[in-house]
Design an enzyme around this catalytic site. Structure first.
Site, PDB file in Angstrom:
ATOM      1  N   ARG A 268      28.860  34.381  58.451  1.00  0.00           N
ATOM      2  CA  ARG A 268      29.056  35.796  58.746  1.00  0.00           C
ATOM      3  C   ARG A 268      27.918  36.631  58.143  1.00  0.00           C
ATOM      4  O   ARG A 268      27.100  36.114  57.376  1.00  0.00           O
ATOM      5  CB  ARG A 268      30.423  36.236  58.214  1.00  0.00           C
ATOM      6  CG  ARG A 268      31.579  35.598  58.969  1.00  0.00           C
ATOM      7  CD  ARG A 268      32.897  35.730  58.232  1.00  0.00           C
ATOM      8  NE  ARG A 268      33.237  37.115  57.939  1.00  0.00           N
ATOM      9  CZ  ARG A 268      34.292  37.463  57.199  1.00  0.00           C
ATOM     10  NH1 ARG A 268      35.082  36.523  56.671  1.00  0.00           N
ATOM     11  NH2 ARG A 268      34.556  38.733  56.967  1.00  0.00           N
ATOM     12  N   LYS A 286      30.533  34.297  53.882  1.00  0.00           N
ATOM     13  CA  LYS A 286      30.476  35.734  54.113  1.00  0.00           C
ATOM     14  C   LYS A 286      29.858  36.392  52.875  1.00  0.00           C
ATOM     15  O   LYS A 286      30.347  36.214  51.765  1.00  0.00           O
ATOM     16  CB  LYS A 286      31.879  36.269  54.398  1.00  0.00           C
ATOM     17  CG  LYS A 286      31.986  37.788  54.518  1.00  0.00           C
ATOM     18  CD  LYS A 286      32.442  38.364  53.219  1.00  0.00           C
ATOM     19  CE  LYS A 286      32.883  39.779  53.275  1.00  0.00           C
ATOM     20  NZ  LYS A 286      33.320  40.287  51.949  1.00  0.00           N
ATOM     21  N   HIS A 298      32.519  20.621  53.809  1.00  0.00           N
ATOM     22  CA  HIS A 298      33.598  20.757  54.785  1.00  0.00           C
ATOM     23  C   HIS A 298      34.772  21.560  54.242  1.00  0.00           C
ATOM     24  O   HIS A 298      35.062  21.556  53.054  1.00  0.00           O
ATOM     25  CB  HIS A 298      34.109  19.394  55.277  1.00  0.00           C
ATOM     26  CG  HIS A 298      34.176  18.337  54.232  1.00  0.00           C
ATOM     27  ND1 HIS A 298      34.152  17.001  54.524  1.00  0.00           N
ATOM     28  CD2 HIS A 298      34.265  18.409  52.886  1.00  0.00           C
ATOM     29  CE1 HIS A 298      34.212  16.294  53.413  1.00  0.00           C
ATOM     30  NE2 HIS A 298      34.297  17.126  52.413  1.00  0.00           N
ATOM     31  N   TYR A 301      35.772  27.974  52.139  1.00  0.00           N
ATOM     32  CA  TYR A 301      35.457  29.384  52.351  1.00  0.00           C
ATOM     33  C   TYR A 301      34.773  29.937  51.107  1.00  0.00           C
ATOM     34  O   TYR A 301      35.300  29.798  49.990  1.00  0.00           O
ATOM     35  CB  TYR A 301      36.714  30.210  52.645  1.00  0.00           C
ATOM     36  CG  TYR A 301      36.418  31.690  52.645  1.00  0.00           C
ATOM     37  CD1 TYR A 301      35.730  32.280  53.705  1.00  0.00           C
ATOM     38  CD2 TYR A 301      36.781  32.496  51.564  1.00  0.00           C
ATOM     39  CE1 TYR A 301      35.419  33.627  53.697  1.00  0.00           C
ATOM     40  CE2 TYR A 301      36.476  33.850  51.556  1.00  0.00           C
ATOM     41  CZ  TYR A 301      35.791  34.403  52.613  1.00  0.00           C
ATOM     42  OH  TYR A 301      35.467  35.744  52.606  1.00  0.00           O
ATOM     43  N   ASN A 312      27.681  21.225  44.274  1.00  0.00           N
ATOM     44  CA  ASN A 312      28.441  20.461  45.260  1.00  0.00           C
ATOM     45  C   ASN A 312      29.859  21.011  45.341  1.00  0.00           C
ATOM     46  O   ASN A 312      30.550  21.113  44.323  1.00  0.00           O
ATOM     47  CB  ASN A 312      28.489  18.977  44.880  1.00  0.00           C
ATOM     48  CG  ASN A 312      29.120  18.135  45.970  1.00  0.00           C
ATOM     49  OD1 ASN A 312      28.457  17.682  46.885  1.00  0.00           O
ATOM     50  ND2 ASN A 312      30.437  17.940  45.868  1.00  0.00           N
ATOM     51  N   ASN A 321      38.321  35.949  47.112  1.00  0.00           N
ATOM     52  CA  ASN A 321      37.537  37.152  46.828  1.00  0.00           C
ATOM     53  C   ASN A 321      38.277  38.458  47.075  1.00  0.00           C
ATOM     54  O   ASN A 321      37.754  39.527  46.771  1.00  0.00           O
ATOM     55  CB  ASN A 321      36.272  37.137  47.686  1.00  0.00           C
ATOM     56  CG  ASN A 321      36.570  37.155  49.178  1.00  0.00           C
ATOM     57  OD1 ASN A 321      37.520  36.532  49.633  1.00  0.00           O
ATOM     58  ND2 ASN A 321      35.755  37.869  49.936  1.00  0.00           N
ATOM     59  N   TYR A 322      39.493  38.410  47.615  1.00  0.00           N
ATOM     60  CA  TYR A 322      40.164  39.646  48.037  1.00  0.00           C
ATOM     61  C   TYR A 322      41.603  39.641  47.560  1.00  0.00           C
ATOM     62  O   TYR A 322      42.359  38.691  47.815  1.00  0.00           O
ATOM     63  CB  TYR A 322      40.104  39.719  49.571  1.00  0.00           C
ATOM     64  CG  TYR A 322      40.661  40.976  50.188  1.00  0.00           C
ATOM     65  CD1 TYR A 322      40.313  42.236  49.715  1.00  0.00           C
ATOM     66  CD2 TYR A 322      41.521  40.896  51.272  1.00  0.00           C
ATOM     67  CE1 TYR A 322      40.816  43.387  50.296  1.00  0.00           C
ATOM     68  CE2 TYR A 322      42.038  42.043  51.875  1.00  0.00           C
ATOM     69  CZ  TYR A 322      41.677  43.284  51.378  1.00  0.00           C
ATOM     70  OH  TYR A 322      42.176  44.424  51.966  1.00  0.00           O
ATOM     71  N   ALA A 358      39.885  18.496  40.558  1.00  0.00           N
ATOM     72  CA  ALA A 358      40.526  18.680  41.855  1.00  0.00           C
ATOM     73  C   ALA A 358      41.862  19.387  41.684  1.00  0.00           C
ATOM     74  O   ALA A 358      42.637  19.089  40.769  1.00  0.00           O
ATOM     75  CB  ALA A 358      40.717  17.336  42.537  1.00  0.00           C
TER      76      ALA A 358
END
Length: 397
Positions: A268, A286, A298, A301, A312, A321-322, A358
């Site tokens: 984006r 973004k 893979h 976001y 990595n 982020n929001y 993880a």
């Protein structure tokens, strides 16, 4: 030929679908805008239009009453400037990207006008003409552009004047062919020119391969030796040398050299992606700055983040982020390893060489070189599910 030259695009009639000729879409723009941009290479551009028409950007508007005939529009040409010579287009001709051959023919012809079009059918859609010739023709009762250039030396260039939807489609096909073949002559390989849409202003380096289904919209610069596609869309973006963009979309961002984007990645606006990076399948970025040699392979976001080099990202990482009201920033240092299914809750800073376990949800800053574990310790309740299955009539074996 005098240096006093202006260009005039005459507006057309409104079609049955409510669109004027200049408003019809042709390859990411409008027929009128593409024609006006081509004419602007040779001086000021005026648009003689009906009151209800919208003029292309960067032109000077001259308005005539709705329903005015072409003679009225041609008469306006004499009032808008005291130029000695005119380049007049009676209809948009978007695939003519350079009028230089027409101007050259005019200089060499020794006749007062040179037309763009085929003399055999008597149809002329554009002409270079002197002011004196225009005045004389109108005084003698000329009502159409063909009347004015009748008898002039014709300079034929393949084109489609856009007067309706079908002509807009044909003009787009012609323009696509001209753009794609020009790029192929410059060393770009285009596997399916009929299925590849490239804006006229796109810059693409030699040795780049464009695969079928690719759309390169205005404002793009693509380096040499790249592979773009199949089925990729790039808009107002820069792609460095030897980078592959496979079935991905990139908007208003830059990608470095020797990088890989896709398949099915979504970049984006506002992203800067470094050299030798990997932005893999089902990754969305973004307003993210991604350092050199970083791998986001893979299902991840990253938004409103600054990521260092050689980081990595494990599968399923989310930069949170929001919070529903405010978008906050995350900073990740060099050489970090972000474990699978990590949530990074912004605002947040990870130092250099940080490893997140993880399944960790990180809510506080992490210092250099640390391991961050934020998850409930595993507790096995032996036999619990077998008892539950028996309660519902199922075998425990």
């Amino acid at each position: 030929m005098s240096s006093s030259l202006i260009s005039v695009l005459l507006g057309g009639r409104c079609g049955a679908d409510g669109l004027y000729a200049a408003q019809r879409t042709v390859l990411f723009s409008t027929a009128g805008q593409l024609t006006a941009d081509a004419m602007a290479k040779h001086g000021s551009v005026y648009y003689v239009k009906e009151a209800d028409e919208q003029a292309p950007d960067g032109v000077q508007e001259v308005t005539v009453p709705n329903g005015a005939d072409m003679r009225t529009m041609l008469e306006q040409c004499l009032t808008i400037s005291d130029a000695e010579d005119y380049l007049i287009a009676a209809d948009p001709i978007p695939e003519v990207t350079d009028y230089a051959p027409l101007l050259h023919a005019y200089r060499q012809s020794g006749v007062p006008a040179v037309a763009l079009g085929g003399a055999s059918d008597g149809v002329y859609h554009a002409a270079v003409i002197s002011r004196a010739q225009l005045e004389t023709a109108l005084a003698n009762g000329a009502r159409q552009l063909p009347d004015i250039v009748c008898g002039a030396q014709s300079y034929s260039v393949p084109h489609t004047a856009v007067t309706g939807g079908r002509q807009a489609y044909q003009a787009q096909k012609n323009l696509m062919t001209a753009i794609n073949f020009r790029l192929m002559d410059q060393g770009v390989s285009i596997f399916a020119p009929e299925d590849t849409y490239i804006a006229p202003d796109a810059s693409i380096g030699a040795g780049t391969v464009i695969l079928p289904g690719t759309i390169i919209r205005p404002g793009c610069t693509i380096g040499a030796g790249c592979t773009i596609g199949p089925n990729s869309l790039i808009e107002q973006a820069t792609v460095g040398d030897r980078t592959n963009v496979n079935s991905a979309q990139i908007y208003e961002s830059s990608v470095g050299c020797d990088a890989t984007v896709g398949p099915f990645a979504y970049v984006r606006p506002g992203c800067t992606i470094g050299d030798r990076t990997r932005i893999g399948d089902f990754v969305e970025l973004k307003k993210a700055q991604i350092g050199n040699d970083t791998k986001v392979s893979h299902l991840t976001y990253i938004g409103d983040a600054e990521v260092g080099e050689r980081v990595n990202f494990g599968c399923g990482t989310v930069v949170v982020n929001y919070d529903g009201y405010v978008k906050s920033k995350t900073t990740i240092g060099d050489d970090c390893f972000i474990g699978c299914n990590t949530n990074l809750v912004a605002p947040l800073e990870l130092g250099k060489r940080v490893l997140t376990a993880a399944g960790t949800t990180v809510t506080r800053n992490v210092p250099d070189g640390a391991l961050c574990v934020a998850r409930i310790r595993q507790d096995n309740k032996e036999g619990w599910n077998d008892r539950r299955r028996r309660m519902h009539g199922q075998s425990a074996d």
